[in-house]
Design a protein around this motif. Structure first.
Motif, PDB file in Angstrom:
ATOM      1  N   MET A   1      42.887  36.613  44.916  1.00 12.95           N
ATOM      2  CA  MET A   1      42.971  36.783  46.378  1.00 12.95           C
ATOM      3  C   MET A   1      42.193  35.645  47.047  1.00 12.95           C
ATOM      4  N   SER A   2      42.902  34.779  47.774  1.00 12.43           N
ATOM      5  CA  SER A   2      42.282  33.596  48.348  1.00 12.43           C
ATOM      6  C   SER A   2      41.777  33.862  49.759  1.00 12.43           C
ATOM      7  N   ALA A   3      40.926  32.931  50.211  1.00  8.23           N
ATOM      8  CA  ALA A   3      40.431  33.015  51.584  1.00  8.23           C
ATOM      9  C   ALA A   3      41.575  32.834  52.573  1.00  8.23           C
ATOM     10  N   LEU A   4      42.601  32.064  52.161  1.00 11.59           N
ATOM     11  CA  LEU A   4      43.747  31.856  53.037  1.00 11.59           C
ATOM     12  C   LEU A   4      44.492  33.165  53.294  1.00 11.59           C
ATOM     13  N   THR A   5      44.595  34.016  52.265  1.00 11.39           N
ATOM     14  CA  THR A   5      45.254  35.320  52.431  1.00 11.39           C
ATOM     15  C   THR A   5      44.478  36.207  53.391  1.00 11.39           C
ATOM     16  N   ASP A 219      50.605  39.703  49.291  1.00 14.98           N
ATOM     17  CA  ASP A 219      49.675  39.012  48.384  1.00 14.98           C
ATOM     18  C   ASP A 219      48.547  39.944  47.945  1.00 14.98           C
ATOM     19  N   ALA A 223      47.449  41.089  44.219  1.00 14.12           N
ATOM     20  CA  ALA A 223      46.090  40.807  43.738  1.00 14.12           C
ATOM     21  C   ALA A 223      45.368  42.072  43.303  1.00 14.12           C
TER      22      ALA A 223
END
Length: 389
Positions: A1-5, A219, A223
């Motif tokens: 899980m990215s910061a962008l998500t 997403d 995740a």
């Protein structure tokens, strides 16, 4: 899980709230210009406006190949609207439930919920099912608006006592009257244009916010190893219900408590009739077996529970709001525990199934029975007093 998500999820929520606020304000102003009561505005215009995030998210989710998110969004939003939003709003200020809400609108909302459960039993909400839901909603809105306009016209006519005589004493000249009329028309046209601009801006923000929210939620589902249905029932449902929360809280603070209740009841009907109706016309919606067994029946049960709560004293009191908010916390806990397969799921389910839910059901029945007795006693006392006179 990215910061962008996470960033996309946050921005999507913000855009949904901003778009819902702009849409509500613009739609409310337009409704006021045609002389609709606050209750009817809440049941129709504001309800549709605050349901637009659900519509945008569900259509986008279905077209993106995530039907579970579309169903979970609507079902979760309807549950959140009653338990969470009405609960929190009632904690701020007890909500008034006019007799029309109790006698007409809440039973119709219950009917919509039951029809949705029935059409979803085969696992698919087809285009034919969508046409049925949408037609029912259109019929409800048309009848509600027509009756409201007739009552408004009747009130105005009664106020004027049927008199059409014109008084010439102290009247303005024809030129002044025409000037005032032109100025009023100009202001009215400007107000309508501003309201339409706010509606258009709200729709734009909602569409962009819905796209970001669906993408980020998908997403997150991947995740966390959770299904689209669970994400739709929790994260997305709460996010798309934020406009209803803001509207109901503002209405309660301003003293327009009937609009707060009307907004939630009308929004739930729009969620079923318009959101799932329109989405299923675009593409058939598959309904997960878990939603049919648990979440849809919970949605129906919550709608049914609102009826005796609103019936007691024609109001939703603070302690009843606390009860609703507590049940929503329990529902979310169950959904999360079930999705994660936690060991606490079994004792939690046992406690809810065999103690909390039956106790609450008996309590509601007792309260409704008591209220019926009070109403009958008042009617009997009035009859006895009239007979003595």
């Amino acid at each position: 899980m990215s910061a962008l998500t996470l960033g996309a999820l946050a921005v999507g929520f913000v855009l949904l709230v901003a778009g819902g606020e702009s849409l509500v304000r613009g739609a409310s102003r337009l409704a006021v210009t045609i002389g609709m009561s606050p209750l009817v505005v809440g049941l129709t215009v504001v309800a549709f406006a605050t349901s637009t995030p659900e519509l945008a998210v569900s259509v986008d989710a279905a077209l993106s190949g995530h039907p579970g998110l579309a169903v979970g969004n609507v079902v979760g939003s309807n549950i959140a609207n009653i338990l969470l939003i009405l609960g929190l709003t009632a904690l701020v200020a007890p909500l008034l439930a006019k007799s029309r809400i109790v006698r007409v609108d809440i039973p119709i909302m219950v009917g919509f919920s039951i029809v949705l459960l029935v059409v979803a039993l085969d696992g698919v909400i087809s285009a034919l099912n969508g046409m049925l839901l949408l037609a029912g909603l259109v019929a409800y809105v048309v009848v509600t608006v027509v009756i409201s306009r007739k009552r408004t016209a009747g009130t105005v006519e009664t106020t004027h006592d049927g008199s059409t005589a014109e008084s010439t004493a102290g009247a303005e000249s024809d030129a002044d009257a025409e000037a005032d009329e032109d100025e009023g028309s100009h202001k009215g046209a400007h107000s309508i244009l501003m309201s339409c601009a706010m509606v258009a801006l709200g729709v734009l923000l909602l569409v962009v916010g819905a796209r970001l929210l669906v993408t980020a939620a998908s997403d997150l589902a991947a995740a966390w190893g959770m299904s689209d249905l669970v994400i739709g029932l929790t994260v997305v449902a709460i996010g798309t219900s934020l406009p209803e929360l803001a509207t109901s809280l503002v209405a309660a603070f301003r003293g327009e408590r009937d609009m707060a209740v009307g907004n939630i009841v009308g929004s739930n009907m729009f969620n079923i009739g318009a959101v799932l109706g329109v989405t299923s016309l675009i593409t058939p919606i598959e309904v997960a077996a878990g939603a049919i067994r648990f979440d849809l029946p919970i949605m129906v049960a919550v709608a049914l529970a609102l009826l005796p709560i609103a019936f007691t004293g024609m109001a939703i009191k603070r302690w009843e709001g606390f009860l609703f908010a507590g049940f929503y916390a329990a529902y979310i806990a169950y959904v999360v525990l079930q999705a994660s397969g936690h060991d606490a799921l079994e004792p939690f389910s046992t406690a809810m199934l065999w103690f909390v839910i039956p106790f609450t059901a008996v309590w509601l029945v007792v309260l409704a029975t008591y209220e019926l007795g009070v109403i009958r006693g008042r009617k009997l006392a009035r009859r006895q007093l009239a007979a003595r006179e």
